[in-house]
Design a protein around this motif. Structure first.
Motif, PDB file in Angstrom:
ATOM      1  N   ILE A 263       0.841  -1.196   0.000  1.00 42.10           N
ATOM      2  CA  ILE A 263       0.000   0.000   0.000  1.00 42.10           C
ATOM      3  C   ILE A 263       0.878   1.249   0.000  1.00 42.10           C
ATOM      4  N   SER A 264       0.553   2.175  -0.908  1.00 41.85           N
ATOM      5  CA  SER A 264       1.189   3.497  -0.845  1.00 41.85           C
ATOM      6  C   SER A 264       0.131   4.486  -0.368  1.00 41.85           C
ATOM      7  N   ILE A 265       0.592   5.460   0.374  1.00 39.05           N
ATOM      8  CA  ILE A 265      -0.286   6.426   1.037  1.00 39.05           C
ATOM      9  C   ILE A 265      -0.145   7.786   0.366  1.00 39.05           C
ATOM     10  N   ASP A 266      -1.239   8.528   0.319  1.00 38.71           N
ATOM     11  CA  ASP A 266      -1.211   9.914  -0.140  1.00 38.71           C
ATOM     12  C   ASP A 266      -0.614  10.735   1.006  1.00 38.71           C
ATOM     13  N   GLN A 267       0.693  10.930   0.944  1.00 40.03           N
ATOM     14  CA  GLN A 267       1.415  11.579   2.042  1.00 40.03           C
ATOM     15  C   GLN A 267       0.872  12.963   2.375  1.00 40.03           C
ATOM     16  N   ALA A 268       0.463  13.710   1.369  1.00 39.56           N
ATOM     17  CA  ALA A 268      -0.027  15.074   1.600  1.00 39.56           C
ATOM     18  C   ALA A 268      -1.266  15.089   2.495  1.00 39.56           C
ATOM     19  N   SER A 269      -2.115  14.076   2.362  1.00 39.26           N
ATOM     20  CA  SER A 269      -3.354  14.088   3.140  1.00 39.26           C
ATOM     21  C   SER A 269      -3.183  13.585   4.568  1.00 39.26           C
ATOM     22  N   VAL A 270      -2.086  12.930   4.874  1.00 38.96           N
ATOM     23  CA  VAL A 270      -1.934  12.379   6.222  1.00 38.96           C
ATOM     24  C   VAL A 270      -0.786  12.967   7.028  1.00 38.96           C
TER      25      VAL A 270
ATOM     26  N   GLU B 239       0.029  15.964   8.055  1.00 39.53           N
ATOM     27  CA  GLU B 239      -0.317  16.892   9.143  1.00 39.53           C
ATOM     28  C   GLU B 239      -1.162  16.222  10.228  1.00 39.53           C
ATOM     29  N   LEU B 240      -1.833  15.128   9.895  1.00 39.10           N
ATOM     30  CA  LEU B 240      -2.687  14.448  10.871  1.00 39.10           C
ATOM     31  C   LEU B 240      -1.927  13.418  11.723  1.00 39.10           C
ATOM     32  N   TYR B 241      -0.971  12.753  11.108  1.00 45.19           N
ATOM     33  CA  TYR B 241      -0.267  11.669  11.806  1.00 45.19           C
ATOM     34  C   TYR B 241       1.227  11.930  11.758  1.00 45.19           C
ATOM     35  N   ASP B 242       1.775  12.251  12.916  1.00 46.29           N
ATOM     36  CA  ASP B 242       3.173  12.642  12.982  1.00 46.29           C
ATOM     37  C   ASP B 242       4.136  11.464  13.065  1.00 46.29           C
ATOM     38  N   SER B 243       3.618  10.250  13.127  1.00 45.61           N
ATOM     39  CA  SER B 243       4.521   9.103  13.174  1.00 45.61           C
ATOM     40  C   SER B 243       4.006   7.972  12.280  1.00 45.61           C
ATOM     41  N   GLN B 244       4.938   7.171  11.826  1.00 45.08           N
ATOM     42  CA  GLN B 244       4.609   5.999  10.998  1.00 45.08           C
ATOM     43  C   GLN B 244       3.734   5.029  11.783  1.00 45.08           C
ATOM     44  N   ALA B 245       4.003   4.875  13.052  1.00 45.44           N
ATOM     45  CA  ALA B 245       3.237   3.941  13.892  1.00 45.44           C
ATOM     46  C   ALA B 245       1.770   4.350  13.978  1.00 45.44           C
ATOM     47  N   LYS B 246       1.519   5.657  14.134  1.00 48.53           N
ATOM     48  CA  LYS B 246       0.130   6.124  14.194  1.00 48.53           C
ATOM     49  C   LYS B 246      -0.585   5.875  12.867  1.00 48.53           C
TER      50      LYS B 246
ATOM     51  N   LYS C 126      -2.196  -9.291   6.032  1.00 51.27           N
ATOM     52  CA  LYS C 126      -1.032  -8.470   6.384  1.00 51.27           C
ATOM     53  C   LYS C 126      -0.868  -7.398   5.316  1.00 51.27           C
ATOM     54  N   PHE C 127      -0.211  -6.307   5.702  1.00 50.48           N
ATOM     55  CA  PHE C 127       0.087  -5.271   4.722  1.00 50.48           C
ATOM     56  C   PHE C 127       1.439  -4.657   5.002  1.00 50.48           C
ATOM     57  N   THR C 128       1.994  -4.054   3.962  1.00 54.83           N
ATOM     58  CA  THR C 128       3.238  -3.316   4.083  1.00 54.83           C
ATOM     59  C   THR C 128       3.026  -1.948   3.455  1.00 54.83           C
ATOM     60  N   LEU C 129       3.385  -0.899   4.195  1.00 58.06           N
ATOM     61  CA  LEU C 129       3.336   0.456   3.651  1.00 58.06           C
ATOM     62  C   LEU C 129       4.581   0.670   2.802  1.00 58.06           C
ATOM     63  N   LEU C 130       4.372   1.080   1.567  1.00 53.40           N
ATOM     64  CA  LEU C 130       5.497   1.358   0.681  1.00 53.40           C
ATOM     65  C   LEU C 130       6.023   2.757   0.964  1.00 53.40           C
ATOM     66  N   GLU C 131       7.319   2.925   0.778  1.00 58.64           N
ATOM     67  CA  GLU C 131       7.935   4.224   1.034  1.00 58.64           C
ATOM     68  C   GLU C 131       7.761   5.185  -0.136  1.00 58.64           C
ATOM     69  N   ARG C 132       7.242   4.660  -1.253  1.00 59.12           N
ATOM     70  CA  ARG C 132       7.040   5.479  -2.444  1.00 59.12           C
ATOM     71  C   ARG C 132       5.845   4.953  -3.227  1.00 59.12           C
TER      72      ARG C 132
ATOM     73  N   ASN D 124       4.895  -4.371   8.570  1.00 50.05           N
ATOM     74  CA  ASN D 124       3.492  -4.689   8.291  1.00 50.05           C
ATOM     75  C   ASN D 124       2.745  -4.988   9.572  1.00 50.05           C
ATOM     76  N   LYS D 125       1.463  -4.887   9.454  1.00 45.85           N
ATOM     77  CA  LYS D 125       0.576  -5.227  10.560  1.00 45.85           C
ATOM     78  C   LYS D 125      -0.123  -6.528  10.215  1.00 45.85           C
ATOM     79  N   GLU D 126      -0.304  -7.347  11.192  1.00 47.66           N
ATOM     80  CA  GLU D 126      -0.967  -8.621  10.986  1.00 47.66           C
ATOM     81  C   GLU D 126      -2.436  -8.483  11.343  1.00 47.66           C
ATOM     82  N   LEU D 127      -3.284  -8.918  10.424  1.00 45.71           N
ATOM     83  CA  LEU D 127      -4.726  -8.791  10.623  1.00 45.71           C
ATOM     84  C   LEU D 127      -5.376 -10.145  10.767  1.00 45.71           C
ATOM     85  N   LEU D 128      -4.598 -11.155  11.128  1.00 51.23           N
ATOM     86  CA  LEU D 128      -5.149 -12.498  11.312  1.00 51.23           C
ATOM     87  C   LEU D 128      -6.064 -12.459  12.518  1.00 51.23           C
ATOM     88  N   ASN D 129      -7.269 -12.913  12.373  1.00 48.60           N
ATOM     89  CA  ASN D 129      -8.340 -12.826  13.376  1.00 48.60           C
ATOM     90  C   ASN D 129      -7.853 -12.965  14.820  1.00 48.60           C
ATOM     91  N   ASN D 130      -7.243 -11.936  15.333  1.00 45.76           N
ATOM     92  CA  ASN D 130      -6.742 -11.940  16.711  1.00 45.76           C
ATOM     93  C   ASN D 130      -7.806 -11.472  17.691  1.00 45.76           C
TER      94      ASN D 130
END
Length: 188
Positions: free
Chosen positions: A94-101, A103-110, A134-140, A181-187
């Motif tokens: 997954i790549s994120i629209d950096q401009a939209s997030v 100012e809202l989220y100051d850390s990668q963890a958030k 599971k997912f991985t945030l892409l740096e670009r 990545n974050k694991e989304l296995l039915n925890n």
């Protein structure tokens, strides 16, 4: 596809004809590669392309373009690529629209926490075998320059899987610390 406006054969090329046509119920059909269904009134609804269908290691057929569209409906998600061909579960790059997030989220963890919750909600509407585990945030973003997308922004899956092989394999490694990545296995 069948009817008077559809050609019925390749000229003097029986091998191509066998690949391109199928006979069902005495009628010759051209294989377009589209997936669809015919409703009770006889209308055809196109659901996607056959090439956008993956088969999990359990034999489940999954329309990844439908799932990618769902993921991209999350407002700050820019691009998604789902992985799962011959795998036990579905993962996402997954790549994120950096401009939209930014100012809202100051850390990668958030940001990862927010995305984790949004994907978890989305998974509730999907069959278990379709859920993103599971997912991985892409740096670009994926780019034309790196040959990952076409000029019309269609994904080049083989190139993407090669360019991000390390990230993909990390998502399929149990307990991998390498991947962001974050694991989304039915925890829950």
């Amino acid at each position: 596809c069948s009817g008077p406006s559809v050609f019925d054969s390749y000229y003097q090329n029986e091998e191509a004809n066998q690949k391109a046509f199928v006979v069902k119920a005495g009628k010759k059909w051209f294989k377009t590669g589209d997936l669809g269904s015919i409703d009770k009134d006889g209308f055809l609804t196109i659901a996607g392309r056959k090439k956008d269908l993956i088969v999990s290691s359990y034999g489940k057929k999954i329309q990844i373009n439908k799932l990618e569209t769902l993921l991209e409906s999350i407002p700050y998600v820019n691009q998604t690529v789902l992985i799962g061909e011959n795998r036990k579960f579905i993962t996402a790059l997954i790549s994120i629209d950096q401009a939209s997030v930014t100012e809202l989220y100051d850390s990668q963890a958030k940001l990862e926490g927010l995305l984790y919750e949004d994907i978890k909600k989305l998974n509730q509407s999907l069959a278990r075998y379709e859920q993103i585990k599971k997912f991985t945030l892409l740096e670009r973003d994926l780019s034309i320059a790196k040959d990952e997308v076409t000029a019309t922004l269609k994904l080049k899956r083989r190139v993407i899987e090669k360019n991000f092989a390390k990230e993909i394999e990390a998502m399929y490694q149990e307990g991998s610390e390498e991947s962001k990545n974050k694991e989304l296995l039915n925890n829950d």
